[in-house]
Design a protein around this motif. Sequence first.
Motif: not given
Length: 94
Positions: A26-32, A34-44, A62-70
Amino acid sequence: MKRRNMDIIEQGNTVQEIQPIAPTVENLRTFLKVPEGKKDTELMLDLEIARQRGLNPFTGEMYYAQDGRLAVTKSGESILAARNPNFEPPTTGL
């Protein structure tokens, strides 16, 4: 002589202790951001891709673009280019 926090507080300044942030998903999702709908395994998997490329998403390489891609930032591209022995910077004509 080393000053103690109490000495600083007594002078009227405020002192805050910096607490480390637990590396939870959850902290990783907040700090980075991460777009909604991206699974934890995809984040890892994205973090592993960043590690393999030698880029650090926590420092903005690196960052997450608006379309959810890295995506890689300009500073990240500069790091990758500096590692490439075949890279020649373009001439600007100046």
